[in-house]
Design a protein around this motif. Structure first.
Motif, PDB file in Angstrom:
ATOM      1  N   TYR A 131      -4.665  14.452 -25.169  1.00 50.43           N
ATOM      2  CA  TYR A 131      -3.630  14.171 -24.165  1.00 50.43           C
ATOM      3  C   TYR A 131      -2.895  12.926 -24.632  1.00 50.43           C
ATOM      4  O   TYR A 131      -3.504  11.893 -24.918  1.00 50.43           O
ATOM      5  CB  TYR A 131      -4.244  13.922 -22.789  1.00 50.43           C
ATOM      6  N   LYS A 132      -1.569  13.026 -24.735  1.00 49.91           N
ATOM      7  CA  LYS A 132      -0.755  11.910 -25.243  1.00 49.91           C
ATOM      8  C   LYS A 132       0.384  11.624 -24.268  1.00 49.91           C
ATOM      9  O   LYS A 132       1.117  12.532 -23.865  1.00 49.91           O
ATOM     10  CB  LYS A 132      -0.199  12.230 -26.635  1.00 49.91           C
ATOM     11  N   TYR A 133       0.518  10.349 -23.908  1.00 48.12           N
ATOM     12  CA  TYR A 133       1.588   9.905 -23.009  1.00 48.12           C
ATOM     13  C   TYR A 133       2.462   8.912 -23.777  1.00 48.12           C
ATOM     14  O   TYR A 133       1.981   7.918 -24.307  1.00 48.12           O
ATOM     15  CB  TYR A 133       0.997   9.229 -21.774  1.00 48.12           C
ATOM     16  N   MET A 134       3.765   9.210 -23.830  1.00 47.18           N
ATOM     17  CA  MET A 134       4.713   8.372 -24.561  1.00 47.18           C
ATOM     18  C   MET A 134       5.777   7.844 -23.607  1.00 47.18           C
ATOM     19  O   MET A 134       6.202   8.555 -22.691  1.00 47.18           O
ATOM     20  CB  MET A 134       5.368   9.169 -25.693  1.00 47.18           C
ATOM     21  N   GLN A 135       6.227   6.612 -23.839  1.00 47.96           N
ATOM     22  CA  GLN A 135       7.269   6.030 -23.016  1.00 47.96           C
ATOM     23  C   GLN A 135       8.274   5.288 -23.885  1.00 47.96           C
ATOM     24  O   GLN A 135       8.028   4.995 -25.053  1.00 47.96           O
ATOM     25  CB  GLN A 135       6.665   5.082 -21.977  1.00 47.96           C
ATOM     26  N   ASN A 136       9.441   5.004 -23.296  1.00 44.80           N
ATOM     27  CA  ASN A 136      10.547   4.334 -23.979  1.00 44.80           C
ATOM     28  C   ASN A 136      11.096   5.180 -25.129  1.00 44.80           C
ATOM     29  O   ASN A 136      11.518   4.653 -26.160  1.00 44.80           O
ATOM     30  CB  ASN A 136      10.125   2.960 -24.508  1.00 44.80           C
ATOM     31  N   LEU A 137      11.120   6.510 -24.946  1.00 41.35           N
ATOM     32  CA  LEU A 137      11.742   7.390 -25.930  1.00 41.35           C
ATOM     33  C   LEU A 137      13.262   7.353 -25.753  1.00 41.35           C
ATOM     34  O   LEU A 137      13.771   6.945 -24.710  1.00 41.35           O
ATOM     35  CB  LEU A 137      11.225   8.824 -25.754  1.00 41.35           C
ATOM     36  N   ILE A 138      13.982   7.793 -26.786  1.00 42.71           N
ATOM     37  CA  ILE A 138      15.443   7.767 -26.724  1.00 42.71           C
ATOM     38  C   ILE A 138      16.018   9.129 -27.094  1.00 42.71           C
ATOM     39  O   ILE A 138      15.351   9.966 -27.710  1.00 42.71           O
ATOM     40  CB  ILE A 138      16.034   6.686 -27.659  1.00 42.71           C
ATOM     41  N   ALA A 139      17.269   9.349 -26.710  1.00 38.09           N
ATOM     42  CA  ALA A 139      18.009  10.560 -27.059  1.00 38.09           C
ATOM     43  C   ALA A 139      19.490  10.254 -26.890  1.00 38.09           C
ATOM     44  O   ALA A 139      19.873   9.284 -26.227  1.00 38.09           O
ATOM     45  CB  ALA A 139      17.598  11.732 -26.174  1.00 38.09           C
ATOM     46  N   TYR A 140      20.340  11.060 -27.491  1.00 36.42           N
ATOM     47  CA  TYR A 140      21.774  10.919 -27.278  1.00 36.42           C
ATOM     48  C   TYR A 140      22.135  11.271 -25.834  1.00 36.42           C
ATOM     49  O   TYR A 140      21.554  12.179 -25.238  1.00 36.42           O
ATOM     50  CB  TYR A 140      22.560  11.852 -28.201  1.00 36.42           C
ATOM     51  N   LYS A 141      23.114  10.555 -25.298  1.00 38.18           N
ATOM     52  CA  LYS A 141      23.699  10.987 -24.036  1.00 38.18           C
ATOM     53  C   LYS A 141      24.438  12.293 -24.257  1.00 38.18           C
ATOM     54  O   LYS A 141      24.846  12.617 -25.380  1.00 38.18           O
ATOM     55  CB  LYS A 141      24.663   9.919 -23.505  1.00 38.18           C
ATOM     56  N   ASN A 142      24.602  13.058 -23.205  1.00 34.54           N
ATOM     57  CA  ASN A 142      25.288  14.345 -23.319  1.00 34.54           C
ATOM     58  C   ASN A 142      26.682  14.151 -23.898  1.00 34.54           C
ATOM     59  O   ASN A 142      27.470  13.336 -23.404  1.00 34.54           O
ATOM     60  CB  ASN A 142      25.383  15.022 -21.953  1.00 34.54           C
ATOM     61  N   GLY A 143      26.966  14.882 -24.966  1.00 32.84           N
ATOM     62  CA  GLY A 143      28.281  14.821 -25.591  1.00 32.84           C
ATOM     63  C   GLY A 143      28.469  13.675 -26.558  1.00 32.84           C
ATOM     64  O   GLY A 143      29.547  13.530 -27.140  1.00 32.84           O
ATOM     65  N   GLU A 144      27.444  12.837 -26.770  1.00 33.33           N
ATOM     66  CA  GLU A 144      27.580  11.687 -27.654  1.00 33.33           C
ATOM     67  C   GLU A 144      26.907  11.939 -29.000  1.00 33.33           C
ATOM     68  O   GLU A 144      25.999  12.761 -29.111  1.00 33.33           O
ATOM     69  CB  GLU A 144      26.947  10.443 -27.019  1.00 33.33           C
TER      70      GLU A 144
END
Length: 778
Positions: A560-573
């Motif tokens: 079981y793995k819990y991750m936080q402070n992940l990132i991704a592009y905003k929609n359309g960016e």
């Protein structure tokens, strides 16, 4: 945490009396022919369960109780004839040589350490000999072989990506001789950067991370390069469908110093360039080199170097406008160099000092020339670049006062240099815009220390406890992390072993990939006041059993793995969507949860070797402004994953290999409703009779990744043929990828048919594909 560290040292003090009643037998275990150190060789006291394994440099330190000082010592390693000798405590520091076995039965001899007794869990290993006979797309590849193990996903078909237990590719710490390497693929992720000729050994940790590793969330791939043959000169020349390679190794000073040089080149680029009449070209190459010198019996110096480059050039000449001409050039590269010094300080204390520099660089340059009717020329130029580089020193110690108690400790200091991205656009020499001011160079430092102990409380109970302390310091912000790691082992004698682990990790660097180009554009981002380091907490529980006297190994692991402070592009960016600060284009503070069960049965002995693996898993992501703030499946979430790998060593000349894989489809986002809205702009004029001209397309979605592609499965076959002559060995490898021509989905697209009906069409990439490679060793 301080109490835990005090407990480790208290245990050490309590054990001092018993340690004083032992003697120490130490030395190096090496290959008798090449004088290369053997990593993970077993050194055991016969008639007891007391034993140790050699470290990454072939060194061991075995404590012998006074009552056992006359016992024989057995030294063994997979694929080598074992060595039995009397313990002579006057010969510490000697080198012990093992001769490589020649019979088929010795290809995969089981070591004397059973899986129940192994100190690791969630760790994968495949011998390089097995990898070299497996069927592969175009050529044998380390990472593609790893993808066949439970818990590892490769991403899209044919990719050499590595998504471990629901993590992304940037969450893998990839080390080449203790040096991090940032970009590990070529040819649009179809080939990994690692040339098999240069690799001696590797380990992949999916969990239960030892405290000596830090900086990533999901896995550690620790690769060790060869040191070179110290006795004789050897070479190899090979040619495959994608690349050709050359390798040479030999002594500089016989039995004292050696070298190796390895080079690989993408040769179809020359054909591609000729076919397109110099309009399109692509190529990559890898260069590895190493010098290893035994200064004394206790001191060793090693120099390592690697560089990999990719260049993609596309010359543009518009078919619609003959006055337009241009060129697009994309270049990305890795370079690293390291100086390593090791010393046996005492029989029980081994030191390793490594200094290195590593960098990853990405550049795009687009030139466009337009010839005006008045004989003037307009020149349009765009440029984009990204960079990350590290300069570091690391010092670590292995302290082995007793067989049942070992200590590893040390520290590292890293100077980071980031350029997340800089872009500019100019027209006929005049700069229209430049984002360079918003993409400043960022400098940071990262000191860390670690300590880990391996304590065998009894024959059947052991505990590995460690802690890593790191501190990220930059002009923008500072981040501090204490990362505890613990693993417990309980061996229920004659039944099975139960192992459990827990660990915390912090990752101070993020990666974003913009995938529309199909080639590399990995952008590495440092922490800022808005962008926090990612963190993870992972727990593992496993059951392990050796069957039929070591012929089979069974492992069942849940995680079981819990991750936080992940990132991704905003929609359309994307990073290429105009100017502006890069951290304004990101969704931050993302959450990731992954869990699963992995089952693996591995056959270790005999002419037929291989494994069967099954994974039941679930991986989700959540961002505040994506999918209405609800959890959605990670793009490489695969519920069921099944693999069979078999290698049959018919005789010394012929080996057959087969693999079969099955997996449920990856998640995908589909449009459920599509309609058109009239353009009410009064300035718009519809000058065509096209039914859809002047209309806006509007799409509704059920949710992010709410649907799944079709299931994936395929079978690959291979045959390897070796022909020995007096001074050379010739090797043919014939592979067939996707032998029953399964049309597996790569992506889906919508098409409009003649009756204006919209249909969803699956696009596939790799049908049945034969492959061949030819190698000459001398």
């Amino acid at each position: 945490m301080k109490r835990a560290i005090i407990l480790i040292f208290s245990a050490f003090i309590i054990l001092s009396n018993s340690i004083a009643q032992t003697n120490t037998f130490s030395g190096f275990v090496k290959d008798a022919d090449s004088k290369e150190p053997l990593i993970g060789a077993n050194v055991y006291l016969k008639g007891t369960y007391k034993g140790v394994t050699t470290n990454d440099y072939g060194y061991f330190s075995l404590s012998i109780p006074e009552k056992n000082k006359n016992c024989d010592i057995d030294i063994s390693f997979i694929g080598y004839s074992s060595l039995t000798l009397k313990s002579d405590l006057q010969k510490n520091g000697w080198v012990y040589y093992l001769k490589q076995g020649l019979s088929i039965q010795e290809v995969s001899i089981t070591t004397k350490r059973k899986i129940e007794d192994a100190p690791d869990m969630s760790m994968l290993h495949i011998s390089m000999r097995e990898i070299r006979v497996m069927p592969q797309l175009f050529q044998q590849d380390l990472i593609k072989s790893i993808q066949l193990m439970p818990g590892i996903q490769g991403g899209r078909e044919g990719s050499a990506g590595m998504f471990v237990r629901g993590g992304s590719t940037d969450q893998n710490l990839v080390l080449l001789d203790d040096v991090p390497i940032y970009y590990v693929n070529h040819a649009g992720n179809m080939v990994s950067t690692f040339d098999n000729n240069a690799i001696k050994d590797f380990k992949l940790y999916k969990g239960a991370f030892p405290a000596r590793y830090g900086g990533r969330l999901s896995s550690v791939l620790d690769i060790r390069m060869k040191e070179g043959d110290k006795s004789n000169y050897h070479g190899e020349i090979g040619l495959g469908l994608l690349s050709g390679n050359a390798f040479i190794e030999g002594p500089i000073v016989k039995d004292k110093a050696s070298f190796f040089i390895s080079y690989r080149k993408f040769w179809p680029g020359y054909v591609l360039k000729a076919i397109t009449k110099n309009r399109f070209s692509y190529g990559f190459d890898d260069f590895s080199a190493k010098i290893s010198a035994d200064i004394t019996n206790k001191d060793k110096l090693m120099l390592s170097f690697y560089t990999g480059n990719d260049v993609l050039i596309n010359k543009i000449k518009s078919s619609r406008d003959e006055n337009l001409y241009g060129q697009s050039k994309v270049n990305w590269s890795n370079i690293l160099g390291a100086v390593k010094y090791t010393r046996v300080i005492t029989e029980n204390l081994f030191a390793d000092l490594t200094t290195y520099y590593t960098q990853y660089k990405y550049n795009t340059n687009n030139d466009a020339y337009y010839f005006e009717e008045d004989s003037t020329t307009s020149h349009y130029y765009t440029h984009y670049s990204s960079f990350v580089g590290d300069l570091s020193a690391k010092l670590s110690f292995d302290y082995s006062p007793a067989n049942f108690f070992k200590l590893k400790f040390g520290g590292q200091y890293i100077n980071h240099h980031y350029l997340p991205g800089a872009s500019s656009f100019s027209n006929t020499g005049s700069v229209i815009y430049s984002d360079t001011a918003n993409f400043n160079n960022i400098y940071a430092s990262e000191p860390s220390i670690f300590i880990e102990s391996d304590y065998n409380l009894s024959k059947n109970v052991s505990v590995n406890f460690g802690v890593r302390n790191s501190y990220f310091i930059s002009t923008q912000n500072n981040y501090y992390s204490i990362e505890p790691r613990i693993m417990l082992r309980y061996n229920i004698e004659d039944i099975c072993a139960i192992k459990a682990s827990y660990g915390q990790m912090m990752q101070t660097i993020h990666m974003l990939s913009y995938s529309s180009s199909g080639m590399a554009n990995d952008l590495w981002l440092p922490p800022t006041s808005n962008l926090k380091p990612a963190k993870s907490k992972q727990g593992d529980l496993g059951i392990y059993k050796t069957l039929k006297e070591g012929m089979y190994e069974l492992s069942i692991e849940a995680y079981y793995k819990y991750m936080q402070n992940l990132i991704a592009y905003k929609n359309g960016e994307s990073f290429f969507s105009g100017s502006g600060n890069w951290d304004d284009k990101l969704e931050t503070d993302g959450i990731g949860i992954s869990k699963g069960i992995e089952i693996m049965v591995q056959k270790k002995e005999g002419k037929l070797t291989g494994w069967v693996g099954y994974t039941l898993a679930k991986a989700d992501r959540m961002f505040e402004n994506k999918n209405n703030g609800q959890m959605y499946p990670f793009k490489y979430d695969r519920r069921h994953d099944f693999s069979i790998v078999s290698n049959y060593w018919l005789n010394k000349k012929i080996t057959f290999s087969a693999t079969w894989v099955y997996g449920t489809g990856y998640p995908i986002t589909f449009t459920t409703v599509k309609y058109y809205v009239k353009n009410n702009n009064p300035h718009y004029k519809n000058e065509t009779n096209d039914l859809y001209s002047g209309l806006f397309e509007v799409c509704n979605y059920k949710g992010t990744n709410a649907f799944r592609m079709r299931c994936y499965h395929r079978m690959d076959l291979a045959m390897t043929y070796r022909k020995h002559k007096q001074k050379t060995e010739r090797i043919w490898n014939f592979s067939i990828y996707n032998i029953y021509n399964r049309q597996n989905p790569l992506f889906y697209s919508y098409i409009i048919e003649n009756n204006d009906k919209i249909s969803l069409v699956q696009q596939s990439m790799f049908p049945i594909m034969p492959s061949v490679s030819y190698t000459v060793k001398f």
